[in-house]
Design a protein around this motif. Structure first.
Motif, mmCIF file in Angstrom:
data_model
loop_
_atom_site.group_PDB
_atom_site.id
_atom_site.type_symbol
_atom_site.label_atom_id
_atom_site.label_comp_id
_atom_site.label_asym_id
_atom_site.label_seq_id
_atom_site.Cartn_x
_atom_site.Cartn_y
_atom_site.Cartn_z
ATOM 1 N N ARG A 261 0.755 -1.175 0.043
ATOM 2 C CA ARG A 261 0.026 -0.086 -0.061
ATOM 3 C C ARG A 261 1.067 1.198 -0.127
ATOM 4 N N CYS A 262 0.394 2.015 -0.751
ATOM 5 C CA CYS A 262 1.255 3.625 -0.808
ATOM 6 C C CYS A 262 0.101 4.522 -0.526
ATOM 7 N N ALA A 263 0.234 5.081 0.743
ATOM 8 C CA ALA A 263 -0.554 6.413 1.362
ATOM 9 C C ALA A 263 0.209 7.706 0.817
ATOM 10 N N GLU A 264 -0.631 8.753 0.492
ATOM 11 C CA GLU A 264 -0.246 9.932 0.236
ATOM 12 C C GLU A 264 -0.917 10.812 1.212
ATOM 13 N N TYR A 265 -0.026 11.814 1.922
ATOM 14 C CA TYR A 265 -0.272 12.739 2.737
ATOM 15 C C TYR A 265 0.114 14.369 2.315
ATOM 16 N N ARG A 266 -0.721 15.206 2.679
ATOM 17 C CA ARG A 266 -0.631 16.531 2.425
ATOM 18 C C ARG A 266 -0.810 17.310 3.585
ATOM 19 N N ARG A 267 0.337 18.011 4.042
ATOM 20 C CA ARG A 267 0.461 18.749 5.164
ATOM 21 C C ARG A 267 0.182 18.042 6.231
ATOM 22 N N GLY A 268 0.544 16.718 6.362
ATOM 23 C CA GLY A 268 0.529 15.826 7.538
ATOM 24 C C GLY A 268 -0.982 15.064 7.430
ATOM 25 N N VAL A 269 -1.904 15.400 6.576
ATOM 26 C CA VAL A 269 -3.209 14.709 6.597
ATOM 27 C C VAL A 269 -3.354 13.762 5.489
ATOM 28 N N LYS A 270 -3.799 12.459 5.507
ATOM 29 C CA LYS A 270 -3.870 11.578 4.609
ATOM 30 C C LYS A 270 -5.009 11.726 3.903
ATOM 31 N N ILE A 271 -4.643 11.898 2.481
ATOM 32 C CA ILE A 271 -5.843 12.106 1.481
ATOM 33 C C ILE A 271 -6.049 11.223 0.485
ATOM 34 N N GLY A 272 -5.276 10.040 0.544
ATOM 35 C CA GLY A 272 -5.550 8.980 -0.615
ATOM 36 C C GLY A 272 -4.660 7.829 -0.389
ATOM 37 N N GLU A 273 -4.743 6.728 -1.068
ATOM 38 C CA GLU A 273 -4.072 5.585 -1.279
ATOM 39 C C GLU A 273 -4.164 4.712 -2.440
ATOM 40 N N THR A 274 -3.318 4.157 -2.808
ATOM 41 C CA THR A 274 -3.336 3.038 -3.807
ATOM 42 C C THR A 274 -2.484 1.792 -3.371
ATOM 43 N N ARG A 275 -3.149 0.970 -3.933
ATOM 44 C CA ARG A 275 -2.743 -0.712 -3.851
ATOM 45 C C ARG A 275 -2.296 -1.183 -5.107
ATOM 46 N N ARG A 276 -1.274 -2.096 -4.732
ATOM 47 C CA ARG A 276 -0.824 -2.995 -5.733
ATOM 48 C C ARG A 276 -0.501 -4.415 -5.073
ATOM 49 N N ASP A 277 -1.171 -5.380 -5.941
ATOM 50 C CA ASP A 277 -0.916 -6.822 -5.654
ATOM 51 C C ASP A 277 0.196 -7.277 -6.664
ATOM 52 N N PHE A 278 0.912 -7.970 -6.207
ATOM 53 C CA PHE A 278 2.065 -8.830 -7.325
ATOM 54 C C PHE A 278 2.379 -10.085 -6.910
ATOM 55 N N GLN A 279 3.102 -10.806 -7.771
ATOM 56 C CA GLN A 279 3.631 -12.167 -7.105
ATOM 57 C C GLN A 279 5.092 -12.270 -7.605
ATOM 58 N N LEU A 280 5.765 -13.017 -6.803
ATOM 59 C CA LEU A 280 7.391 -13.166 -6.830
ATOM 60 C C LEU A 280 7.462 -14.651 -6.949
ATOM 61 N N TYR A 281 8.274 -14.986 -7.923
ATOM 62 C CA TYR A 281 8.899 -16.416 -7.965
ATOM 63 C C TYR A 281 10.104 -16.395 -7.062
ATOM 64 N N VAL A 282 10.043 -17.625 -6.390
ATOM 65 C CA VAL A 282 11.637 -17.895 -5.754
ATOM 66 C C VAL A 282 11.887 -19.221 -6.510
#
Length: 618
Positions: A261-282
Motif C-alpha cells: 500500500r502507498c498512502a499519500e499525505y498533504r500537510r500531514g493529513v492522509k488524502i488517499g492511497e493506492t494498492r498493488r498486488d503482485f507475485q514473486l517467484y522464488v
C-alpha cells in the motif's frame, strides 16, 4: 459483456497483480487507469478482457457514484532488470485499461472522500502462500479525496507507484527491488505491506458486470504466513516506509503473492492511497558469490576501514582515490557506482573505467578505477557519507557489495590572478584618467596571468554605455593561466569636448570554486585640439620651372575631422596685402612674380588656424 460469463473464462487463472491510477488532466477531467499484470505462461488467452468495469463509491456510506467502462488500450510485456536472466517459467504482460472521467465539484465533494474498485478473478493456481489460489480473486482498490475543499478546488493525482516487477528471487539470496513512486503534486508518500484484497468475484463469476461496494474480503494466508510474513525468509519480505524499497532473503521455493500500500499525505493529513498486488517467484538459482570493494587509503597496501576512518580531501594532489573490486566467480563483469547518503549536489566522478571483467582469460583478478573529488567539493566541516557499490551481472539480480565512505573536503586554495596594463598607474581608490583628443586614436594593452593555471577571461564594459556605440573596441585572447587584450578608441564626432567615458576592465577565473576577480577602472576624457598651432614645413620656393620647389603646397595638413575641416588658405605680402586665396586642400601657389617674404594663414571650419612664413627666392 455476455462473453465474460462463458465457462471457459470462469476456469481461467491469470492474474499476477495490478493497481489503479487516477491522474488530473485539466479542469474537472481525470484519467482513470487500471494496470493489470497477466501471467503469459499460465494464463488463458480467453481471460484477456477487452474492457473492465470500475465503480466509484463514497467512503462515508459506500454509495455508488458512477460505473466507468475501462476499455483496454495497450498490451505489452514487462521487462526483466537483466534480460539475460530471463526464464521460461516467468513471462508477464501489462494490460492497460483506461478512460477519461469528469469529477464535478457539485458531485464529488464528500468530506470522507471516495474509492474506486475493479473486481476480477482469478489468481494463479501455482501460488503457494494463500489458500485455494485458483479461486482467489483480486479487488483493485484506490482512494482519492473530494475535488473541492473549503469552497476551493482541491486537485490531487494519485501517486504513480513503483515500476512493475518482472524478476524472480533466488533461494537464500537477498532480493531487492525499488517499488518507490512519484507523486505529481509533491505529496508525502508512505509504504507498508498489506494483505491482498479478494473481493466478491469468484471462479463462477470472474468478471462481475459492476464492482460491489466495500468491504472487500482479503485473501486467506496459508498457515504461518501473514501481512508481515508474506514471503518467508531472513529477512521476510518487507518494504521501506519512505523509499518503497522491497527486500527479502527467501528461504522457501514457490510462487508468492504479496500486497503493498502507498498512502499519500498533504500537510500531514492522509488524502488517499493506492494498492498493488503482485507475485514473486522464488527459484533455485546457480550459486553466485558476492563481489567485494575496497578503497586504497594511501601509498602501500593500506586500505580504508569503513566505520573507523574518515577520508580528508584537503589539497589538489589528494583529491582522487583508487577503488579495487574483485569477485570469486570466473569471468565476472563488474560495475562500480556511487550514491550520496547524507548530501546532495556535486559528487565525485570516475576518471577511469568503472566497468570491467575480472578473473577471465587475459583479464586481471582485480578491477581498479579512480574516483576524483571536484576542486570545489566542500563539506563545510561536516562528515559526508558516500556509498561505493560494486555489482556483478548475476541472476536473477546482481549481487552487490557496498562500502560506505566517510569524508570531509575543503575547496582548493586560490591565490588569484595578476592583471597588468599599459595604462598609467592607478591612484589609490580612484580610477585611472586618460585624455584623448578628438581625431586621435588611443590604444592600450592588458595582460592577465595565474599561478594555478586557472582559465582566465579578460572583459571590458562601459558604465551606462555600450563600447561599440562609442567607437571603442576590445579584443581579448583568453586561455589557461594567461590572457591578453587590446583596447582601442577613436573618439567620434558625436562627443563634444570635454566629455568623459568610464570603462571597467575585469580579469576573472572560470574554474576555481572561490574565484578572485581583478579590476581596473579607467576614466577617458575627450579634450579639444589647440586653436592655433605653429606649422613647420620647408619655407623656401624657387619658381624657376626646374622641377624642384617650383610651388608652395601643404600636403601634410591635419586631416578633416568632425567640424574641424579645411576652409581656406590665404597668402599675404610683408606689407599685409593678400596675394593668393584658395579653398582647396590640394592648392599649389607658384609665387606672386616677385621675390621676397610672404606669410600664409590656413583656417578650419571650427576656427582653428595654422600660420607661418614663406620666402620666394629669385
Amino acid at each position: 459483456m455476455v462473453a465474460l460469463w462463458l465457462p471457459q473464462q470462469a476456469r481461467a487463472t491469470h492474474i499476477v497483480g495490478g493497481e489503479l491510477d487516477l491522474q488530473h488532466q485539466s479542469g474537472s477531467q481525470y484519467l482513470l487507469t487500471l494496470n493489470l499484470y497477466f501471467d503469459d505462461v499460465n494464463g488463458s488467452a480467453g481471460a484477456l478482457d477487452a474492457s473492465l468495469m470500475a465503480g466509484i463509491f463514497d467512503k462515508a456510506n459506500n454509495l455508488r457514484m458512477a460505473d466507468i467502462p475501462l476499455p483496454r488500450v495497450s498490451d505489452t510485456f514487462v521487462s526483466y532488470t537483466n534480460p539475460a536472466c530471463a526464464t521460461g517459467s516467468l513471462r508477464t504482460r501489462k494490460l492497460v485499461y483506461q478512460s477519461s472521467i469528469a469529477l464535478l465539484p457539485g458531485t464529488f465533494n464528500s468530506v470522507a472522500g471516495y474509492y474506486v474498485a475493479v473486481e476480477r478473478c482469478c489468481r494463479n493456481l501455482a501460488i503457494t502462500n494463500i489458500v485455494d489460489p485458483g479461486a482467489a480473486a483480486q479487488a483493485f482498490y484506490l482512494e482519492f479525496p473530494a475535488v473541492v475543499r473549503n469552497g476551493q478546488p482541491f486537485v490531487d493525482s494519485t501517486p504513480r507507484i513503483f515500476p512493475p516487477l518482472g524478476d524472480y528471487a533466488c533461494l537464500g539470496q537477498t532480493f531487492y527491488y525499488d517499488f518507490g513512486g512519484q507523486d505529481p503534486d509533491g505529496d508525502s508518500l508512505a509504504y507498508d505491506m498489506v494483505t491482498p484484497l479478494n473481493g466478491h468475484a469468484s471462479s463462477m463469476v470472474p468478471a462481475p458486470a459492476v464492482a460491489a461496494p466495500a468491504p472487500y474480503a482479503p485473501v486467506v494466508w496459508t498457515t504461518g504466513l501473514g501481512p508481515q510474513n508474506q514471503i518467508p525468509g531472513s529477512p521476510a519480505l518487507g518494504i521501506h516506509p519512505r523509499t518503497g524499497r522491497l527486500t527479502v532473503r527467501p528461504n522457501r521455493l514457490g510462487l508468492f503473492v504479496f500486497g503493498v500500500r502507498c498512502a499519500e499525505y498533504r500537510r500531514g493529513v492522509k488524502i488517499g492511497e493506492t494498492r498493488r498486488d503482485f507475485q514473486l517467484y522464488v527459484l533455485s538459482c546457480p550459486q553466485n558469490a558476492q563481489p567485494t570493494v575496497r578503497v586504497a587509503s594511501g601509498a602501500g597496501n593500506a586500505f580504508y576501514q569503513p566505520g573507523r576512518d574518515t577520508l580528508r580531501i584537503v589539497s589538489d594532489v589528494a583529491r582522487c582515490i583508487r577503488i579495487r573490486t574483485t569477485d570469486p566467480d570466473p569471468n565476472t563483469r563488474l560495475t562500480i557506482t556511487t550514491r550520496p547518503v547524507n548530501f546532495t549536489g556535486t559528487t565525485p566522478v570516475f576518471t577511469s573505467s568503472s566497468v570491467g571483467t575480472v578473473r577471465g582469460p587475459g583479464a586481471p583478478d582485480t578491477l581498479v578505477t579512480t574516483l576524483c573529488f571536484p576542486n570545489c567539493a566542500d563539506t563545510g566541516g561536516r562528515v559526508f557519507l558516500l556509498d561505493i557499490i560494486v555489482a556483478d551481472e548475476g541472476c536473477s539480480l546482481p549481487r552487490r557489495d557496498t562500502l560506505r565512505l566517510a569524508f570531509t573536503a575543503a575547496p582548493s586554495l586560490n591565490t588569484g590572478p595578476v592583471l597588468t596594463s599599459s595604462f598609467p598607474p592607478a591612484p589609490t581608490a580612484a580610477p585611472v584618467v586618460v585624455t584623448v583628443a578628438r581625431g586621435d586614436v588611443f590604444t592600450a594593452t592588458l595582460a592577465g596571468t595565474d599561478r594555478e593555471r586557472n582559465a582566465l577571461v579578460l572583459s571590458a564594459a562601459g558604465q551606462n554605455f555600450d563600447l561599440g556605440s562609442a567607437g571603442m573596441t576590445f579584443a581579448a585572447q583568453n586561455g589557461a593561466g594567461q590572457a591578453s587584450a587590446t583596447f582601442r578608441w577613436a573618439p567620434d564626432c558625436s562627443l563634444a569636448a570635454p566629455a568623459t567615458r568610464l570603462v571597467r576592465f575585469r580579469l576573472t577565473e572560470t574554474e576555481p570554486c572561490q574565484p578572485i576577480p581583478r579590476e581596473l577602472l579607467v576614466q577617458f576624457r575627450v579634450v579639444p585640439t589647440a586653436d592655433t598651432v605653429a606649422f613647420e614645413l620647408p619655407n623656401i620656393i624657387t619658381p624657376n620651372n626646374d622641377g624642384r620647389n617650383d610651388f608652395f603646397s601643404m600636403p601634410d595638413l591635419p586631416t578633416d575631422f568632425c567640424d574641424a575641416r579645411f576652409a581656406t588658405v590665404r597668402i599675404f605680402s610683408r606689407w599685409g596685402q593678400q596675394v593668393y586665396q584658395s579653398d582647396e586642400r590640394g592648392f599649389r601657389w607658384p609665387g606672386a612674380g616677385a621675390a621676397g617674404l610672404y606669410y600664409y594663414l590656413v583656417t578650419y571650419t571650427n576656427g582653428r588656424k595654422l600660420k607661418g612664413w614663406l620666402e620666394v627666392a629669385p
